[in-house]
Design an enzyme around this catalytic site. Structure first.
Site, PDB file in Angstrom:
ATOM      1  N   TYR A 163      -6.799  -2.490  10.490  1.00 56.53           N
ATOM      2  CA  TYR A 163      -7.776  -3.414  10.027  1.00 56.53           C
ATOM      3  C   TYR A 163      -9.034  -3.778  10.862  1.00 56.53           C
ATOM      4  CZ  TYR A 163      -9.774  -7.516   7.823  1.00 56.53           C
ATOM      5  OH  TYR A 163     -10.621  -8.357   7.288  1.00 56.53           O
ATOM      6  N   THR A 165      -1.044  -8.178  -0.630  1.00 53.31           N
ATOM      7  CA  THR A 165       0.262  -7.555  -0.384  1.00 53.31           C
ATOM      8  C   THR A 165       0.949  -8.784   0.377  1.00 53.31           C
ATOM      9  OG1 THR A 165      -0.312  -6.840   1.840  1.00 53.31           O
ATOM     10  CG2 THR A 165      -0.711  -5.325   0.179  1.00 53.31           C
ATOM     11  N   ILE A 176       0.722  -1.334   0.088  1.00 55.49           N
ATOM     12  CA  ILE A 176      -0.023   0.059   0.052  1.00 55.49           C
ATOM     13  C   ILE A 176       1.058   1.302  -0.068  1.00 55.49           C
ATOM     14  CG2 ILE A 176      -1.780   1.196   1.305  1.00 55.49           C
ATOM     15  CD1 ILE A 176      -2.618  -1.476   2.374  1.00 55.49           C
ATOM     16  N   TYR A 192      -6.377 -13.632  12.238  1.00 54.37           N
ATOM     17  CA  TYR A 192      -5.826 -12.543  12.326  1.00 54.37           C
ATOM     18  C   TYR A 192      -4.872 -12.351  13.538  1.00 54.37           C
ATOM     19  CZ  TYR A 192      -5.035  -7.623  10.709  1.00 54.37           C
ATOM     20  OH  TYR A 192      -4.217  -6.666  10.381  1.00 54.37           O
TER      21      TYR A 192
HETATM   22  N1  LIG Z   1      -2.990  -6.148   3.011  1.00 52.25           N
HETATM   23  C1  LIG Z   1      -4.109  -6.072   3.888  1.00 52.25           C
HETATM   24  O1  LIG Z   1      -4.938  -6.835   3.618  1.00 52.25           O
HETATM   25  C2  LIG Z   1      -4.367  -4.959   4.846  1.00 52.25           C
HETATM   26  C3  LIG Z   1      -5.616  -4.620   5.428  1.00 52.25           C
HETATM   27  C4  LIG Z   1      -5.747  -3.643   6.175  1.00 52.25           C
HETATM   28  C5  LIG Z   1      -4.593  -2.947   6.766  1.00 52.25           C
HETATM   29  N2  LIG Z   1      -3.241  -3.356   6.426  1.00 52.25           N
HETATM   30  C6  LIG Z   1      -2.038  -2.577   6.905  1.00 52.25           C
HETATM   31  O2  LIG Z   1      -1.383  -1.869   6.091  1.00 52.25           O
HETATM   32  C7  LIG Z   1      -0.097  -1.564   6.409  1.00 52.25           C
HETATM   33  C8  LIG Z   1       0.718  -1.997   5.030  1.00 52.25           C
HETATM   34  O3  LIG Z   1       0.670  -3.777   5.026  1.00 52.25           O
HETATM   35  P1  LIG Z   1       0.641  -4.125   3.344  1.00 52.25           P
HETATM   36  O4  LIG Z   1      -0.667  -4.732   3.093  1.00 52.25           O
HETATM   37  O5  LIG Z   1       0.922  -2.892   2.236  1.00 52.25           O
HETATM   38  O6  LIG Z   1       1.972  -5.172   3.490  1.00 52.25           O
HETATM   39  P2  LIG Z   1       3.601  -5.040   3.221  1.00 52.25           P
HETATM   40  O7  LIG Z   1       4.211  -6.383   3.792  1.00 52.25           O
HETATM   41  O8  LIG Z   1       3.767  -4.595   1.971  1.00 52.25           O
HETATM   42  O9  LIG Z   1       4.036  -3.883   4.244  1.00 52.25           O
HETATM   43  C9  LIG Z   1       4.395  -4.319   5.613  1.00 52.25           C
HETATM   44  C10 LIG Z   1       5.706  -3.404   5.769  1.00 52.25           C
HETATM   45  O10 LIG Z   1       5.907  -3.346   7.271  1.00 52.25           O
HETATM   46  C11 LIG Z   1       7.497  -3.095   7.186  1.00 52.25           C
HETATM   47  N3  LIG Z   1       7.989  -3.509   8.514  1.00 52.25           N
HETATM   48  C12 LIG Z   1       7.952  -4.603   9.090  1.00 52.25           C
HETATM   49  N4  LIG Z   1       8.439  -4.468  10.220  1.00 52.25           N
HETATM   50  C13 LIG Z   1       9.245  -3.419  10.227  1.00 52.25           C
HETATM   51  C14 LIG Z   1       9.981  -2.541  11.123  1.00 52.25           C
HETATM   52  N5  LIG Z   1      10.521  -3.193  12.348  1.00 52.25           N
HETATM   53  N6  LIG Z   1      10.404  -1.507  10.649  1.00 52.25           N
HETATM   54  C15 LIG Z   1       9.953  -0.766   9.936  1.00 52.25           C
HETATM   55  N7  LIG Z   1       9.097  -1.409   8.923  1.00 52.25           N
HETATM   56  C16 LIG Z   1       8.851  -2.538   9.075  1.00 52.25           C
HETATM   57  C17 LIG Z   1       7.614  -4.456   6.085  1.00 52.25           C
HETATM   58  O11 LIG Z   1       9.133  -4.154   5.638  1.00 52.25           O
HETATM   59  C18 LIG Z   1       6.830  -4.008   5.083  1.00 52.25           C
HETATM   60  O12 LIG Z   1       7.292  -2.859   4.154  1.00 52.25           O
HETATM   61  C19 LIG Z   1      -0.004  -2.693   7.614  1.00 52.25           C
HETATM   62  O13 LIG Z   1      -0.083  -2.162   8.575  1.00 52.25           O
HETATM   63  C20 LIG Z   1      -1.092  -3.549   7.420  1.00 52.25           C
HETATM   64  O14 LIG Z   1      -1.479  -4.357   8.708  1.00 52.25           O
HETATM   65  C21 LIG Z   1      -3.143  -4.271   5.318  1.00 52.25           C
END
Ligand SMILES: NC(=O)c1ccc[n+]([C@@H]2O[C@H](COP(=O)([O-])OP(=O)(O)OC[C@H]3O[C@@H](n4cnc5c(N)ncnc54)[C@H](O)[C@@H]3O)[C@@H](O)[C@H]2O)c1
Length: 269
Positions: free
Chosen positions: A150, A199, A22, A160
């Site tokens: 979420y 993702t 995202i 989850y």
């Molecule tokens: N994908 C979904 O279904 C969904 C739905 C709702 C919310 N989200 C939220 O969106 C956000 C982004 O997730 P995404 O789905 O784009 O997945 P993604 O895996 O692309 O992004 C998650 C990111 O967190 C980073 N990260 C992990 N540990 C870290 C640390 N110690 N320091 C800095 N960065 C760190 C990872 O390197 C990664 O870039 C998250 O908070 C996720 O929970 C995702």
């Protein structure tokens, strides 16, 4: 995307891992809207090198930072302000990770060291980011911070796991810190509660494929895409939403207010 909506604005974007992230879409849309920003991720996530392509495309700089380390965060704000030529106007917190989920531990057989790590990475990292920024006075007045969350923070989605607690804490930090930062510096803080999205982090949740289809059929508008989520983030970084703060904003095609849809009912007839 309205070109120029973020003209002159400076920011920091956490969490772009690959082009599904995202945060990656947010960076592309922020660039399109005229913003300048730095990109950051945990040093281990930068090893893949993907993010350098994004940085090149957006005339950005990559600054490694483990978002659980106060030292890394202070360094991140210092380097960002130097690169951008001043304080920042927006921050995207797009970080999530649960060792319990990764290692397949059940919710009722949790490893508490893992649980602490989940909370530190996925929720306290926002508090640490905000506290560091506030102490350094690194965010301009009317600046905007957005964290991604979420709906498992409000309702049970069994697989989850401990991320549900992390998201509840994250949303609470947005409210509480939103009060303190708003009162003292007029900085606003909101969370966006996004539809399930394909993702790396999303796909780590057990049964994700079935679940994403279920959510799609339960939502009158269908699941919101990562690109649409990015556009919503841009609107929250812009001056068009200046008085929105301390909110958890559902960006989910109507899922959160739907009891059951006809599509899902039909499966039981
Ligand atoms: N994908 C979904 O279904 C969904 C739905 C709702 C919310 N989200 C939220 O969106 C956000 C982004 O997730 P995404 O789905 O784009 O997945 P993604 O895996 O692309 O992004 C998650 C990111 O967190 C980073 N990260 C992990 N540990 C870290 C640390 N110690 N320091 C800095 N960065 C760190 C990872 O390197 C990664 O870039 C998250 O908070 C996720 O929970 C995702």
């Amino acid at each position: 995307m309205s070109k120029g909506l973020l003209a002159g604005k400076k920011g920091i974007i956490f969490g772009a891992l690959n082009d599904q992230s995202i945060a990656w879409k947010v960076a592309e849309q922020a660039h399109e809207a005229g913003a300048t920003f730095t990109l950051t991720n945990a040093p281990i996530a930068l090893r893949m090198g993907e993010i350098n392509k994004l940085a090149e495309k957006c005339n950005s700089k990559v600054i490694p930072a483990d978002a659980t380390s106060l030292e890394d965060l202070e360094n991140l704000f210092n380097d960002s302000m130097e690169f951008l030529g001043g304080k920042v106007d927006f921050v995207l917190h797009s970080i999530g990770m649960s060792p319990n989920v990764r290692k397949g531990k059940a919710y009722d057989d949790t490893n508490y060291d893992f649980f602490h790590k989940t909370l530190d990475v996925s929720a306290l990292s926002l508090h640490k980011t905000l506290q560091t920024a506030k102490k350094m006075d690194a965010i301009n007045e009317w600046g905007s911070v957005v964290a991604l969350t979420y709906i498992a923070a409000q309702r049970v989605f069994p697989d989850y796991n401990d991320m549900a607690e992390a998201k509840s804490l994250l949303e609470s930090i947005c409210r509480s810190f939103g009060y303190h930062y708003g009162m003292q510096k007029k900085v606003r803080i909101n969370s966006i509660s996004q539809s399930p999205t394909v993702t790396t982090a999303g796909s780590g949740v057990k049964g994700f494929d079935a679940f994403i289809n279920y959510a799609d059929q339960m939502s009158p508008l269908g699941n919101a895409s990562a690109l649409d989520c990015a556009n919503y983030c841009i609107s929250l970084f812009s001056d068009l939403t200046k008085y929105v703060t301390m909110q958890n904003l559902f960006h989910d095609g109507g899922f959160s207010n739907t009891g059951v849809s006809r599509d899902v009912m039909e499966k039981f007839m």
